[in-house]
Design a protein around this motif. Structure first.
Motif, short mmCIF file in Angstrom:
data_model
loop_
_atom_site.label_atom_id
_atom_site.label_comp_id
_atom_site.label_asym_id
_atom_site.label_seq_id
_atom_site.Cartn_x
_atom_site.Cartn_y
_atom_site.Cartn_z
N THR A 98 0.83 -1.21 0.00
CA THR A 98 0.00 0.00 0.00
C THR A 98 0.86 1.26 0.00
OG1 THR A 98 -0.20 0.01 2.43
CG2 THR A 98 -1.88 -1.19 1.20
N GLY A 99 1.98 1.23 0.74
CA GLY A 99 2.84 2.40 0.80
C GLY A 99 3.48 2.72 -0.53
N VAL A 100 4.00 1.70 -1.20
CA VAL A 100 4.66 1.90 -2.49
C VAL A 100 3.64 2.32 -3.55
CG1 VAL A 100 5.81 0.69 -4.39
CG2 VAL A 100 6.60 0.37 -2.04
N ALA A 101 2.47 1.68 -3.55
CA ALA A 101 1.44 2.03 -4.54
C ALA A 101 0.97 3.46 -4.35
CB ALA A 101 0.26 1.06 -4.42
N ALA A 102 0.73 3.87 -3.10
CA ALA A 102 0.25 5.23 -2.83
C ALA A 102 1.29 6.28 -3.21
CB ALA A 102 -0.14 5.37 -1.36
N THR A 103 2.55 6.01 -2.91
CA THR A 103 3.60 6.99 -3.20
C THR A 103 3.83 7.12 -4.70
OG1 THR A 103 4.64 6.39 -1.09
CG2 THR A 103 5.95 7.68 -2.63
N ALA A 104 3.85 5.99 -5.42
CA ALA A 104 4.01 6.05 -6.88
C ALA A 104 2.84 6.79 -7.51
CB ALA A 104 4.12 4.63 -7.45
N ASN A 105 1.64 6.50 -7.04
CA ASN A 105 0.46 7.19 -7.57
C ASN A 105 0.49 8.67 -7.25
OD1 ASN A 105 -2.71 7.95 -6.69
ND2 ASN A 105 -2.42 7.11 -8.73
N GLY A 106 1.02 9.03 -6.08
CA GLY A 106 1.10 10.43 -5.70
C GLY A 106 1.97 11.24 -6.65
N VAL A 107 3.10 10.66 -7.05
CA VAL A 107 3.98 11.35 -8.01
C VAL A 107 3.26 11.50 -9.34
CG1 VAL A 107 6.15 11.24 -9.28
CG2 VAL A 107 6.08 10.53 -6.88
N MET A 108 2.59 10.45 -9.79
CA MET A 108 1.89 10.49 -11.07
C MET A 108 0.62 11.33 -11.02
SD MET A 108 3.77 8.77 -13.14
CE MET A 108 2.69 8.39 -14.51
N ASN A 109 0.13 11.62 -9.82
CA ASN A 109 -1.09 12.41 -9.66
C ASN A 109 -0.92 13.84 -10.15
OD1 ASN A 109 -3.84 12.54 -8.73
ND2 ASN A 109 -3.14 13.79 -7.02
N THR A 110 0.32 14.23 -10.42
CA THR A 110 0.59 15.58 -10.89
C THR A 110 0.32 15.74 -12.39
OG1 THR A 110 2.92 14.95 -11.20
CG2 THR A 110 2.34 16.02 -9.12
N LEU A 111 -0.06 14.67 -13.08
CA LEU A 111 -0.43 14.78 -14.49
C LEU A 111 -1.52 15.85 -14.66
CD1 LEU A 111 -0.59 10.97 -15.33
CD2 LEU A 111 1.09 12.59 -16.24
N PRO A 112 -1.50 16.59 -15.75
CA PRO A 112 -2.46 17.69 -15.91
C PRO A 112 -3.92 17.28 -15.74
CG PRO A 112 -0.76 17.83 -17.60
CD PRO A 112 -0.53 16.53 -16.87
N TRP A 113 -4.25 16.02 -16.10
CA TRP A 113 -5.63 15.57 -15.94
C TRP A 113 -5.86 14.87 -14.60
CZ3 TRP A 113 -2.20 13.94 -19.70
CH2 TRP A 113 -1.65 12.68 -19.53
N GLY A 114 -4.84 14.87 -13.75
CA GLY A 114 -4.99 14.22 -12.45
C GLY A 114 -5.68 15.08 -11.41
N GLY A 115 -5.66 16.40 -11.57
CA GLY A 115 -6.38 17.26 -10.63
C GLY A 115 -5.56 18.40 -10.05
N PRO A 116 -4.49 18.12 -9.29
CA PRO A 116 -3.74 19.20 -8.63
C PRO A 116 -3.17 20.23 -9.59
CG PRO A 116 -3.15 17.08 -7.71
CD PRO A 116 -4.00 16.80 -8.90
N THR A 117 -2.59 19.79 -10.69
CA THR A 117 -2.01 20.73 -11.65
C THR A 117 -3.09 21.62 -12.27
OG1 THR A 117 -0.23 19.17 -12.16
CG2 THR A 117 -0.62 20.94 -13.75
N ALA A 118 -4.22 21.03 -12.58
CA ALA A 118 -5.32 21.81 -13.14
C ALA A 118 -5.85 22.82 -12.11
CB ALA A 118 -6.45 20.89 -13.58
N ARG A 119 -5.91 22.41 -10.85
CA ARG A 119 -6.36 23.32 -9.80
C ARG A 119 -5.40 24.49 -9.64
NH1 ARG A 119 -8.07 18.28 -7.78
NH2 ARG A 119 -10.20 18.24 -6.93
N ALA A 120 -4.10 24.19 -9.64
CA ALA A 120 -3.10 25.25 -9.50
C ALA A 120 -3.18 26.22 -10.68
CB ALA A 120 -1.70 24.64 -9.41
N ALA A 121 -3.36 25.68 -11.87
CA ALA A 121 -3.47 26.53 -13.06
C ALA A 121 -4.69 27.42 -12.99
CB ALA A 121 -3.52 25.66 -14.32
N THR A 122 -5.80 26.86 -12.55
CA THR A 122 -7.04 27.64 -12.43
C THR A 122 -6.92 28.72 -11.38
OG1 THR A 122 -8.32 25.70 -13.10
CG2 THR A 122 -9.52 27.49 -12.01
#
Length: 476
Positions: free
Chosen positions: A140-164
């Protein structure tokens, strides 16, 4: 006062679930309710909860139908080729298993949705972890951390929120950050290797003959002192290796389950739910669904609702079969939906009472005046605790504009602030306010407190590595 109570509420919640004094659902509901009364706003508790539920209801609906949809896709065998490839690479070497977990989570994270990533990753890797007696919190730790790095993709949410929030282009935030995020992902793979080595040292180096084939009399032999072990299947003869020893308790339980259930059940190639003739239909449907999600053709909950209904109807025309598939995934649906609505109480009280605003204002006000020219660095550091203790919406739309304004007064570009704001996502994905994390721990049968204790330090370190790489490359 609200600042102190806000931090106290979060600390109380984390302590209680990490020490297993309360279940996450109970803590998410009762702790904020008590603190709401403590701040003298008990009369408004109902309004705060309803407001929180209204905001999280679409997320709950999305997760419910996403679990059903991807559960059906796993049932029909859509992901079997990928899973077999990963498992053949992993074999029974704990190092390969953990690295394979990180690789699989990173690949599946390309769809931009954490819940689907965790469903596919856990469904693929859980049986192997159980069979080998490996630590599930490592998974669970490795999966969550890998996904967290990839969550920065523009369609993942955080990047779009920051841009908005800062009125900049999402591509201008993400593209320059690719080298730093790449370093972060490589760090996750290196971390997976180290954790795998630790697991190998704990349980020994094993070989697993025919890992994908059902075995009714499987015996795993643990190597002593780092030697090689062997696996014997019924009628398969002896494997090579010299080490001997006993099975870890988890592996012994898994072996017993296998014997009782007729074999290695996680990827049974003969399960009755498979629909090989509909493979390309299911693959096309999944690609279309993910494409529509990325293109935002319809709200994500609506897409998954339609996708789940279509997948069930085409793959299982018989009504009894449809009911059976829904029932098989009902436990996960109920656990996740319950967690989301319980989290709505927590977020509703935090926001409604004004605790979040006071906490954010206090943190921003605590920044020394001399740090003004370094606001990008400050933003990156603050993104770790703030995105962990707050929702992404609260951080990006509430705190980030204030930080950007403070940076602008000292000549710091909004783009630098925006890029720095996404470095904390590796830690954010294990936040108790992220619904997807409950999919992860629920399917992996891991206590949320155990996951938190194990993951937070590694996820925080990963975020700091991304931040350091960004500074080193001159991106931040």
């Amino acid at each position: 006062m609200l600042t102190v109570l806000g931090f106290a509420m979060i600390a109380t919640f984390l302590v209680l679930i990490m020490t297993k004094k309360m279940s996450p659902i109970a803590a998410l509901v009762l702790i904020p309710a008590l603190f709401c009364v403590a701040v003298g706003q008990g009369a408004q508790l109902g309004d705060y909860v309803i407001d929180g539920v209204e905001k999280l209801a679409p997320t709950a609906a999305m997760l419910m139908f996403a679990i059903v949809y991807f559960g059906v896709m796993i049932d029909v065998g859509l992901f079997d080729p990928i899973v077999r490839g990963i498992l053949r690479f992993c074999k029974a070497d704990p190092v390969r298993v953990v690295v394979g977990t990180a690789v699989l989570a990173a690949i599946v994270s390309l769809d931009g949705d954490g819940s689907t990533t965790f469903m596919i990753t856990v469904s693929a890797m859980y049986p192997l972890y159980k069979r080998l007696g490996m630590s599930l919190v490592v998974m669970t730790g490795v999966a969550a951390t890998a996904n967290g790095v990839m969550n920065t993709l523009p369609w993942g949410g955080p990047t779009a929120r920051a841009a908005t929030a800062l009125k900049v282009d999402a591509a201008d935030i993400f593209v320059p950050m690719i080298p730093a995020l790449g370093v972060g992902l490589l760090f996750v793979f290196a971390l997976a290797y180290v954790l795998g080595r630790r697991e190998r040292k704990r349980i020994g180096y094993l070989t697993l003959d025919e890992v994908l084939e059902p075995q009714t009399e499987t015996v795993l032999v643990k190597a002593g002192g780092g030697g090689t072990g062997a696996v014997k299947g019924a009628g398969s003869g002896s494997g090579s290796g010299t080490g001997t020893g006993s099975l870890p308790p988890e592996a012994a339980d898994a072996a017993a389950d296998d014997a009782a259930g007729g074999g290695f059940q996680g990827l049974d190639p003969n399960r009755s739910t498979l629909r090989p003739k509909l493979y390309w239909f299911n693959a096309g449907l999944t690609v279309a669904l993910l494409s529509a999600m990325i293109l935002e053709l319809l709200p994500i909950p609506v897409l998954f609702l339609l996708g789940a209904a279509l997948a069930l109807t085409v793959n299982y025309p018989n009504m009894a079969d449809q009911k059976a598939r829904i029932a098989s995934h009902a436990e996960n649906v109920l656990n996740v939906a319950g967690m989301v609505f319980a989290a709505a109480v927590f977020t509703g009280v935090l926001t409604g009472t004004g605790m979040v605003k006071h906490m954010a204002d206090w943190l921003v006000g605590a920044i020394p005046e001399g740090m003004g020219p370094h606001m990008a660095l400050v933003t990156g550091v603050l993104s770790l605790p703030l995105t962990y203790f707050m929702s992404n919406d609260g951080f990006y739309f509430g705190v980030l504009p204030v930080l950007a304004e403070a940076g602008a007064a000292h000549g710091v570009s909004p783009l630098e602030i925006a890029r720095a704001s996404i470095v904390g996502q590796a830690l954010h994905m294990s936040s108790p306010l992220v619904p997807a994390v409950y999919v992860l721990v629920g399917m992996a049968k891991v206590e949320f407190g155990d996951h938190t204790r194990f993951t937070v330090k590694w996820a925080a370190l990963t975020s700091l590595v991304v931040l350091g790489a960004g500074i080193l490359f001159g991106i931040i």
